[in-house]
Motif scaffolding. Structure first.
Motif, PDB file in Angstrom:
ATOM      1  N   LEU B   6       0.833  -1.199   0.000  1.00  0.00           N
ATOM      2  CA  LEU B   6       0.000   0.000   0.000  1.00  0.00           C
ATOM      3  C   LEU B   6       0.869   1.251   0.000  1.00  0.00           C
ATOM      4  CD1 LEU B   6      -2.628  -1.045   2.701  1.00  0.00           C
ATOM      5  CD2 LEU B   6      -2.833  -1.203   0.216  1.00  0.00           C
ATOM      6  N   ASP B   7       0.374   2.273  -0.688  1.00  0.00           N
ATOM      7  CA  ASP B   7       1.088   3.538  -0.601  1.00  0.00           C
ATOM      8  C   ASP B   7       0.614   4.284   0.644  1.00  0.00           C
ATOM      9  OD1 ASP B   7      -1.392   4.564  -1.177  1.00  0.00           O
ATOM     10  OD2 ASP B   7      -0.904   5.120  -3.237  1.00  0.00           O
ATOM     11  N   ASP B   8       1.208   5.441   0.855  1.00  0.00           N
ATOM     12  CA  ASP B   8       0.899   6.178   2.077  1.00  0.00           C
ATOM     13  C   ASP B   8      -0.574   6.554   2.173  1.00  0.00           C
ATOM     14  OD1 ASP B   8       3.455   5.974   2.929  1.00  0.00           O
ATOM     15  OD2 ASP B   8       4.048   8.036   2.466  1.00  0.00           O
ATOM     16  N   VAL B   9      -1.123   6.954   1.052  1.00  0.00           N
ATOM     17  CA  VAL B   9      -2.543   7.353   1.057  1.00  0.00           C
ATOM     18  C   VAL B   9      -3.426   6.175   1.481  1.00  0.00           C
ATOM     19  CG1 VAL B   9      -4.442   8.167  -0.368  1.00  0.00           C
ATOM     20  CG2 VAL B   9      -2.158   9.125  -0.683  1.00  0.00           C
ATOM     21  N   ALA B  10      -3.117   5.023   0.945  1.00  0.00           N
ATOM     22  CA  ALA B  10      -3.904   3.843   1.300  1.00  0.00           C
ATOM     23  C   ALA B  10      -3.711   3.480   2.770  1.00  0.00           C
ATOM     24  CB  ALA B  10      -3.507   2.668   0.407  1.00  0.00           C
ATOM     25  N   LEU B  11      -2.501   3.674   3.258  1.00  0.00           N
ATOM     26  CA  LEU B  11      -2.249   3.374   4.670  1.00  0.00           C
ATOM     27  C   LEU B  11      -3.023   4.329   5.574  1.00  0.00           C
ATOM     28  CD1 LEU B  11       1.568   2.565   4.700  1.00  0.00           C
ATOM     29  CD2 LEU B  11      -0.306   1.024   5.247  1.00  0.00           C
ATOM     30  N   VAL B  12      -3.069   5.591   5.185  1.00  0.00           N
ATOM     31  CA  VAL B  12      -3.846   6.550   5.981  1.00  0.00           C
ATOM     32  C   VAL B  12      -5.319   6.141   5.983  1.00  0.00           C
ATOM     33  CG1 VAL B  12      -4.642   8.933   6.105  1.00  0.00           C
ATOM     34  CG2 VAL B  12      -2.235   8.458   5.633  1.00  0.00           C
ATOM     35  N   ALA B  13      -5.802   5.726   4.828  1.00  0.00           N
ATOM     36  CA  ALA B  13      -7.197   5.280   4.754  1.00  0.00           C
ATOM     37  C   ALA B  13      -7.420   4.058   5.626  1.00  0.00           C
ATOM     38  CB  ALA B  13      -7.553   4.977   3.297  1.00  0.00           C
ATOM     39  N   ALA B  14      -6.470   3.139   5.597  1.00  0.00           N
ATOM     40  CA  ALA B  14      -6.597   1.947   6.438  1.00  0.00           C
ATOM     41  C   ALA B  14      -6.572   2.323   7.914  1.00  0.00           C
ATOM     42  CB  ALA B  14      -5.464   0.973   6.118  1.00  0.00           C
ATOM     43  N   HIS B  15      -5.754   3.293   8.254  1.00  0.00           N
ATOM     44  CA  HIS B  15      -5.698   3.761   9.642  1.00  0.00           C
ATOM     45  C   HIS B  15      -7.053   4.327  10.061  1.00  0.00           C
ATOM     46  CE1 HIS B  15      -4.195   5.810  13.251  1.00  0.00           C
ATOM     47  NE2 HIS B  15      -4.854   6.868  12.816  1.00  0.00           N
ATOM     48  N   ARG B  16      -7.641   5.095   9.188  1.00  0.00           N
ATOM     49  CA  ARG B  16      -8.948   5.676   9.512  1.00  0.00           C
ATOM     50  C   ARG B  16     -10.012   4.593   9.699  1.00  0.00           C
ATOM     51  NH1 ARG B  16      -8.229  10.235   5.009  1.00  0.00           N
ATOM     52  NH2 ARG B  16      -7.273  11.858   6.282  1.00  0.00           N
ATOM     53  N   GLU B  17      -9.831   3.513   8.990  1.00  0.00           N
ATOM     54  CA  GLU B  17     -10.806   2.427   9.105  1.00  0.00           C
ATOM     55  C   GLU B  17     -10.510   1.523  10.300  1.00  0.00           C
ATOM     56  OE1 GLU B  17     -10.538   0.557   5.356  1.00  0.00           O
ATOM     57  OE2 GLU B  17     -11.472   2.224   4.259  1.00  0.00           O
ATOM     58  N   GLY B  18      -9.470   1.872  11.039  1.00  0.00           N
ATOM     59  CA  GLY B  18      -9.211   1.145  12.276  1.00  0.00           C
ATOM     60  C   GLY B  18      -8.171   0.044  12.171  1.00  0.00           C
ATOM     61  N   ASP B  19      -7.452   0.014  11.062  1.00  0.00           N
ATOM     62  CA  ASP B  19      -6.422  -1.012  10.931  1.00  0.00           C
ATOM     63  C   ASP B  19      -5.204  -0.611  11.757  1.00  0.00           C
ATOM     64  OD1 ASP B  19      -4.455  -2.758  10.241  1.00  0.00           O
ATOM     65  OD2 ASP B  19      -4.705  -2.558   8.073  1.00  0.00           O
ATOM     66  N   PRO B  20      -4.930  -1.325  12.840  1.00  0.00           N
ATOM     67  CA  PRO B  20      -3.807  -0.921  13.700  1.00  0.00           C
ATOM     68  C   PRO B  20      -2.455  -1.105  13.040  1.00  0.00           C
ATOM     69  CG  PRO B  20      -4.711  -3.011  14.440  1.00  0.00           C
ATOM     70  CD  PRO B  20      -5.610  -2.525  13.352  1.00  0.00           C
ATOM     71  N   GLN B  21      -2.389  -1.967  12.044  1.00  0.00           N
ATOM     72  CA  GLN B  21      -1.104  -2.213  11.392  1.00  0.00           C
ATOM     73  C   GLN B  21      -0.713  -1.080  10.451  1.00  0.00           C
ATOM     74  OE1 GLN B  21       1.179  -4.599  12.021  1.00  0.00           O
ATOM     75  NE2 GLN B  21      -0.213  -4.967  13.731  1.00  0.00           N
TER      76      GLN B  21
END
Lengths: 336, 182
Positions: B6-21
């Motif tokens: 994942l790129d950074d944008v996708a990681l930020v989105a995953a973070h917002r969705e609650g992905d702790p990783q």
């Protein structure tokens, strides 16, 4: 000679640009017929070489320092704790929601209004007594000087080791009511990186009018402490613990120190950093730590720098504080 | 989660969705560079530790509000550099060393004395105004392009150039490459 700052501003231009038929770059044009300008450029070139000689910081290059593992672990543990328990990391201070980010560090004001807080609402209490103690020794940065300074802060070393030895807290006991931020801790280091100001803002300082009363209560508590310590010192009775304040005294709480345990369970830097991260304190290293008891509840006192000369933050957390979680038992900022 | 893909944008989105990783991966991805910047600017490992922790936790708390106007790396650097600048300013106001009576300099120092008191680069950097020091660290030491440094510092590129120019000139004097003029 040409203006040096002007030359420095055009120094970035490529030094070689004299290809036939091309227009000279500003740097070349400036050097023409001006030895002074050439000297400036030569000096700037030498400066650039010096800067380039500093250890390389470019990621991926050989010798590039990587982020320490314990720091990474501490950050991730703190972040995890924030995720799991935002209430613990972002307290509501007197009804004002904590500002997002570093500004939401829990401080004495939050604790003053919290039922679980062990610090009296009057701004006195156990740490009120500490406010009157000498914290000058706590300014050391090494563990050794830090713990020593903390012993001075608590003022319990002498009488507790008893056998006639007079501790710094007794022999040089400060005057009761020495300067103390009893009403509220100042948010000395909680300035947000985006220019926002947290609860440390002057306009939101609660209990401002009660500072005098807090000082008075602190003075009373300190007086009680000194009296009790004096009695113990005269009697010459060894005591494993020394009360710093009397629980019965209105507005005070008992803080009991065991000076033989100067490091305590948070002596390990990694765990200490994780604990501080969990409780939302933006620092990774205390000046000193030791085990104490607040109102009979075991805890660990951390003497923290505030960024202001002569001012220290005294934070008491539960002994189990670490990456798995932690709880603030008391929090007070004191002036030297 | 296949975080590395994942790129950074996708990681930020995953973070917002609650992905702790997601945040773990962001720290892994950017931590070394942030650490290098902090050590480079502060020149002190302990200070760098505190600055990086403060910056990353600030970023963690604010990640939900990250709008993506700048690259995530730039945004993280901006937070960190601001933390570092705050620390440098704080340290500078805290430092109050007494000036020895026997060593009060004349307004115009003896050139021979100046020549023998050249500072090393780190000492000289520490004497620069904080803004110039940070600009030079980013551009000349860390190797960031001026435009990147401007984004990190949130100032115009011309300001970065100006700070660098003034800083280099002062450094050249402090390092003995250029005679000071009064």
């Amino acid at each position: 000679m040409s203006d040096r700052l002007h030359l420095a501003s055009i120094w970035d231009a490529a030094p070689v640009c004299v290809a036939a038929g091309e227009r000279p770059c500003p740097r070349c044009a400036a050097v023409v017929d001006d030895p002074g300008a050439a000297a400036v450029f030569a000096a700037l070139d030498a400066t650039r070489r010096d800067l380039a000689g500093l250890p390389s910081r470019s990621p991926g290059e050989p010798g590039q320092p990587s982020m320490p593992d314990d720091l990474r672990d501490a950050v991730l543990a703190a972040a995890d704790a924030i995720r799991r328990g935002p209430a613990a990391a972002e307290p509501v201070v007197h009804g004002v929601p904590a500002v997002e980010g570093i500004s939401s560090v829990p401080d004495a004001r939050g604790l003053l209004g919290a039922p679980r807080a062990s610090v009296a609402s009057g701004g006195s209490g156990a740490l009120g007594a500490l406010c009157a103690a000498d914290v000058s020794g706590a300014s050391g940065t090494s563990d050794a000087s830090g713990t020593s300074g903390m012993a001075d802060t608590l003022g319990v070393t002498g009488p507790s080791t008893a056998s006639g030895a007079s501790g710094p807290g007794v022999a040089s006991g400060p005057a009761p009511g020495a300067p103390c931020r009893s009403g509220a801790a100042r948010g000395g280091s909680d300035r947000g990186t985006s220019g926002t100001r947290g609860p440390g803002r002057r306009g939101q300082r609660p209990g401002g009018r009660s500072r005098g009363r807090g000082l008075l209560l602190a003075a009373v508590a300190a007086g009680v402490v000194l009296s009790g310590v004096a009695v113990i010192g005269v009697a010459g009775q060894p005591s494993p613990t020394v009360p710093l304040a009397v629980p019965d005294q209105p507005g005070t709480h008992a803080l009991v120190g065991t000076p033989e345990t100067v490091h305590g369970p948070l002596g390990d830097p990694a765990r200490q950093a994780a604990c501080l991260g969990v409780v939302g304190v933006p620092t990774t290293r205390a000046l000193a730590t030791r085990e104490v008891a607040v109102d009979g509840v075991p805890g660990v006192l951390l003497v923290l720098p505030t960024g202001s000369v002569g001012r220290f933050r005294l934070l008491v957390v539960d002994p189990g504080c670490g990456a798995g979680g932690g709880r603030v038992l008391a929090d007070r900022t004191v002036d030297r | 989660m296949s975080a590395p893909a994942l790129d950074d944008v996708a990681l930020v989105a995953a973070h917002r969705e609650g992905d702790p990783q997601a945040f773990v991966e962001l720290v892994r991805r950017h931590g070394d560079r942030l650490w290098a910047v902090a050590v480079g600017i502060l020149r002190n490992a302990e200070d760098a530790r505190e600055a990086v922790q403060e910056a990353l936790l600030t970023a963690f708390r604010r990640l939900d509000g990250f709008r993506g106007d700048a690259a995530l790396g730039t945004w993280l650097h901006r937070i960190l550099v601001n933390v570092c600048i705050d620390r440098l300013r704080r340290d500078r106001t805290r430092r109050a060393e007494p000036w020895p009576d026997h060593d009060v300099p004349d307004r115009r120092p003896d050139p021979s004395h100046t020549a023998t008191t050249r500072l090393d680069v780190v000492q000289a950097l520490a004497l620069l105004p904080v803004e110039q020091r940070v600009a030079i660290e980013l551009v000349d030491v860390q190797g960031h392009p001026v435009a990147d440094a401007a984004r990190i510092l949130d100032v115009p590129t011309g300001t970065v150039k100006s700070r660098c120019a003034r800083g280099r000139l002062r450094l050249a004097e402090l390092l003995g490459h250029l005679r000071e003029e009064y």
